[in-house]
Write a protein that holds these residues in place. Sequence first.
Motif, PDB file in Angstrom:
ATOM      1  N   PHE A  34     -14.385 -10.998   0.909  1.00  9.76           N
ATOM      2  CA  PHE A  34     -15.325 -11.277  -0.197  1.00  9.76           C
ATOM      3  C   PHE A  34     -15.742 -12.645  -0.337  1.00  9.76           C
ATOM      4  CE2 PHE A  34     -12.770  -7.585  -0.840  1.00  9.76           C
ATOM      5  CZ  PHE A  34     -13.606  -6.505  -0.946  1.00  9.76           C
ATOM      6  N   GLN A  35     -14.939 -13.679   0.126  1.00  8.91           N
ATOM      7  CA  GLN A  35     -15.386 -15.097  -0.099  1.00  8.91           C
ATOM      8  C   GLN A  35     -14.937 -15.655   1.305  1.00  8.91           C
ATOM      9  OE1 GLN A  35     -16.748 -16.450  -2.605  1.00  8.91           O
ATOM     10  NE2 GLN A  35     -16.418 -15.483  -4.113  1.00  8.91           N
ATOM     11  N   PRO A  36     -15.411 -16.794   1.920  1.00 11.65           N
ATOM     12  CA  PRO A  36     -16.492 -17.768   0.802  1.00 11.65           C
ATOM     13  C   PRO A  36     -17.747 -16.952   0.931  1.00 11.65           C
ATOM     14  CG  PRO A  36     -16.187 -18.441   3.155  1.00 11.65           C
ATOM     15  CD  PRO A  36     -15.039 -17.371   3.009  1.00 11.65           C
ATOM     16  N   SER A  37     -18.395 -16.769  -0.286  1.00  9.53           N
ATOM     17  CA  SER A  37     -19.765 -16.132  -0.596  1.00  9.53           C
ATOM     18  C   SER A  37     -20.889 -16.821   0.035  1.00  9.53           C
ATOM     19  CB  SER A  37     -19.880 -15.739  -1.813  1.00  9.53           C
ATOM     20  OG  SER A  37     -20.057 -16.941  -2.659  1.00  9.53           O
ATOM     21  N   HIS A  38     -20.641 -18.245   0.465  1.00  8.49           N
ATOM     22  CA  HIS A  38     -21.928 -18.932   1.031  1.00  8.49           C
ATOM     23  C   HIS A  38     -21.774 -19.126   2.500  1.00  8.49           C
ATOM     24  CE1 HIS A  38     -23.738 -21.054  -2.769  1.00  8.49           C
ATOM     25  NE2 HIS A  38     -22.710 -20.596  -3.163  1.00  8.49           N
ATOM     26  N   ASP A  39     -20.690 -18.257   3.061  1.00  6.12           N
ATOM     27  CA  ASP A  39     -20.481 -18.174   4.657  1.00  6.12           C
ATOM     28  C   ASP A  39     -20.708 -16.859   5.092  1.00  6.12           C
ATOM     29  OD1 ASP A  39     -20.179 -18.718   7.271  1.00  6.12           O
ATOM     30  OD2 ASP A  39     -18.383 -20.015   6.921  1.00  6.12           O
ATOM     31  N   VAL A  40     -21.889 -16.624   4.948  1.00  2.00           N
ATOM     32  CA  VAL A  40     -22.243 -15.006   5.335  1.00  2.00           C
ATOM     33  C   VAL A  40     -21.978 -14.586   6.760  1.00  2.00           C
ATOM     34  CG1 VAL A  40     -23.896 -13.217   5.563  1.00  2.00           C
ATOM     35  CG2 VAL A  40     -24.109 -14.796   3.810  1.00  2.00           C
ATOM     36  N   ARG A  41     -21.934 -15.858   7.719  1.00  2.00           N
ATOM     37  CA  ARG A  41     -21.550 -15.567   9.120  1.00  2.00           C
ATOM     38  C   ARG A  41     -20.096 -15.179   9.222  1.00  2.00           C
ATOM     39  NH1 ARG A  41     -23.223 -19.879  13.474  1.00  2.00           N
ATOM     40  NH2 ARG A  41     -25.384 -18.986  12.655  1.00  2.00           N
ATOM     41  N   VAL A  99     -15.304 -11.116   9.977  1.00  2.00           N
ATOM     42  CA  VAL A  99     -14.332 -10.353   9.332  1.00  2.00           C
ATOM     43  C   VAL A  99     -14.835  -8.859   9.133  1.00  2.00           C
ATOM     44  CG1 VAL A  99     -12.622  -9.838   7.513  1.00  2.00           C
ATOM     45  CG2 VAL A  99     -13.329 -12.091   8.136  1.00  2.00           C
ATOM     46  N   GLY A 100     -15.818  -8.344   8.328  1.00  2.00           N
ATOM     47  CA  GLY A 100     -16.121  -7.049   8.075  1.00  2.00           C
ATOM     48  C   GLY A 100     -16.649  -6.366   9.228  1.00  2.00           C
ATOM     49  N   ARG A 155     -22.905 -23.896  -7.280  1.00  2.00           N
ATOM     50  CA  ARG A 155     -21.309 -24.065  -7.213  1.00  2.00           C
ATOM     51  C   ARG A 155     -20.570 -23.894  -8.506  1.00  2.00           C
ATOM     52  NH1 ARG A 155     -24.954 -24.368  -2.835  1.00  2.00           N
ATOM     53  NH2 ARG A 155     -23.734 -25.276  -1.080  1.00  2.00           N
ATOM     54  N   LEU A 156     -21.417 -23.425  -9.512  1.00  2.00           N
ATOM     55  CA  LEU A 156     -20.900 -23.209 -10.900  1.00  2.00           C
ATOM     56  C   LEU A 156     -20.104 -21.916 -11.045  1.00  2.00           C
ATOM     57  CD1 LEU A 156     -23.742 -24.452 -13.133  1.00  2.00           C
ATOM     58  CD2 LEU A 156     -21.736 -25.886 -12.455  1.00  2.00           C
ATOM     59  N   GLN A 157     -20.280 -20.902  -9.990  1.00  2.00           N
ATOM     60  CA  GLN A 157     -19.580 -19.826 -10.207  1.00  2.00           C
ATOM     61  C   GLN A 157     -19.692 -19.249  -8.855  1.00  2.00           C
ATOM     62  OE1 GLN A 157     -20.935 -16.392 -10.113  1.00  2.00           O
ATOM     63  NE2 GLN A 157     -22.934 -17.014 -10.188  1.00  2.00           N
ATOM     64  N   PRO A 158     -18.725 -18.261  -8.288  1.00  2.00           N
ATOM     65  CA  PRO A 158     -18.651 -17.928  -6.870  1.00  2.00           C
ATOM     66  C   PRO A 158     -19.378 -16.691  -6.523  1.00  2.00           C
ATOM     67  CG  PRO A 158     -16.653 -17.221  -7.899  1.00  2.00           C
ATOM     68  CD  PRO A 158     -17.721 -18.178  -9.105  1.00  2.00           C
ATOM     69  N   VAL A 159     -20.218 -15.789  -7.410  1.00  2.00           N
ATOM     70  CA  VAL A 159     -20.495 -14.697  -7.313  1.00  2.00           C
ATOM     71  C   VAL A 159     -22.195 -14.653  -6.848  1.00  2.00           C
ATOM     72  CG1 VAL A 159     -20.855 -12.060  -8.149  1.00  2.00           C
ATOM     73  CG2 VAL A 159     -18.804 -13.532  -8.656  1.00  2.00           C
ATOM     74  N   ARG A 218      -9.543 -28.355  -1.199  1.00  2.00           N
ATOM     75  CA  ARG A 218     -10.271 -27.761  -0.140  1.00  2.00           C
ATOM     76  C   ARG A 218     -11.663 -27.216  -0.537  1.00  2.00           C
ATOM     77  NH1 ARG A 218      -7.137 -22.791   0.513  1.00  2.00           N
ATOM     78  NH2 ARG A 218      -8.106 -22.585   2.437  1.00  2.00           N
ATOM     79  N   GLY A 219     -12.135 -27.551  -1.636  1.00  2.00           N
ATOM     80  CA  GLY A 219     -13.467 -27.101  -1.943  1.00  2.00           C
ATOM     81  C   GLY A 219     -13.476 -26.037  -2.673  1.00  2.00           C
ATOM     82  N   PRO A 220     -14.729 -25.514  -3.178  1.00  2.00           N
ATOM     83  CA  PRO A 220     -14.704 -24.064  -4.084  1.00  2.00           C
ATOM     84  C   PRO A 220     -14.522 -22.989  -2.976  1.00  2.00           C
ATOM     85  CG  PRO A 220     -16.859 -25.084  -3.437  1.00  2.00           C
ATOM     86  CD  PRO A 220     -15.879 -26.199  -3.039  1.00  2.00           C
ATOM     87  N   ILE A 221     -13.928 -21.909  -3.850  1.00  2.00           N
ATOM     88  CA  ILE A 221     -13.686 -20.736  -2.912  1.00  2.00           C
ATOM     89  C   ILE A 221     -15.039 -20.273  -2.394  1.00  2.00           C
ATOM     90  CG2 ILE A 221     -14.176 -18.898  -4.864  1.00  2.00           C
ATOM     91  CD1 ILE A 221     -11.610 -17.508  -3.972  1.00  2.00           C
ATOM     92  N   SER A 222     -15.923 -20.219  -2.989  1.00  2.00           N
ATOM     93  CA  SER A 222     -17.338 -19.887  -2.497  1.00  2.00           C
ATOM     94  C   SER A 222     -17.731 -20.594  -0.884  1.00  2.00           C
ATOM     95  CB  SER A 222     -18.331 -19.894  -3.365  1.00  2.00           C
ATOM     96  OG  SER A 222     -18.840 -21.270  -3.684  1.00  2.00           O
ATOM     97  N   HIS A 223     -16.913 -21.450  -0.563  1.00  2.00           N
ATOM     98  CA  HIS A 223     -17.120 -22.365   0.729  1.00  2.00           C
ATOM     99  C   HIS A 223     -16.089 -22.394   1.504  1.00  2.00           C
ATOM    100  CE1 HIS A 223     -20.744 -23.492  -1.507  1.00  2.00           C
ATOM    101  NE2 HIS A 223     -21.269 -24.007  -0.358  1.00  2.00           N
TER     102      HIS A 223
END
Length: 352
Positions: free
Chosen positions: A75-82, A87-88, A271-275, A343-348
Amino acid sequence: MRVVITGASGNVGSALSRRLQAAGEHDIVAVVRRVPNRAATREWVSIDLSRPDCEPALQEVIRGADAVVHLAWAFQPSHDVRYLESVGVGGTQRILDACVATGVGHLVHMSSVGAYSPKRDDNPVTEDWPVGGIPSSSYSSHKAAAEKLLDSFEQSVHGTAVARLRPGIIGQRAAGSALLRYALPVLLPARTVNAVPVIPLPDGLTVAMVHADNVADAIVRVLQQRAAGAFNLAAPTPVTAAMIAEALGARWIKTPAPVLRALMLATWQARLQPVGPGWLDMGCAVPPLDSSRARRELGWSPTVDAMGVLRETVEGMSHAAAGATAVLRRRTVVGEVSELLSRGPISHRHES
């Protein structure tokens, strides 16, 4: 029965492992990226399904299994769709290839309500509804793509029974910390979940929900019956925006979906929220689920209604409830800030 479970440390995997262990008649092999520190109760194997070079190790683990339950998803990192796709969708293809190589007799794949094409109205749909996904949601698009891989597999491979489970949003108390980590800004403590005075949501939002233990029960029934085909899994009556506000103890402010989407997009990009906004698009577009096939063919019925699942999940979030695995580990503000700085934000970032 020897059962290999991918994603065994997650929301559904933890519930399924509890259920199978309680039965005491199954040999469980848990395939995860991060093996828990206390891993003596079953066989754990560390395999990263996002990596093409995992295939030899995957085949070794699966060889001799009676069934494979494929739950692993990112489900994360949401900014790394590749990466999410690797994974999916990529992980699903690698599971299918391993099943071909080892001759597994039964594959249970965890799909989602998100795999379905947009609804036309609010009538519940059965399993013959088109599986095209919601294009603006990477999660939905990837779930639909994974199902297309299953279609090709079934057309070309004979001797492996394939079951596809399509649940609504899956909740349980122990997933509270994981949901906070994926959805709450880093600096906000868990108790703020119940301190929201108002919540802006669109009027057309409806979300099918089901408890993790009920999903685990359905998987066990599928394994016992060597069932094949698609099965919707949802508690009766989907959750609405008004019900979400009630569970949070907040006042619902009806907000047009385009307005809320623009806000989500701006705060996600900043990058204020990860969704990302695709989750809102999916929530407004996916259809309610008719689970009568699971009731009729599996003898399955949910023991927790949708509002009960929602209340338990919100309560788990407000108390930062956790499990024993890395995926379900306890969330704290101090811990999240430490992760952010190192390590940076979870979305990345990719969880190690």
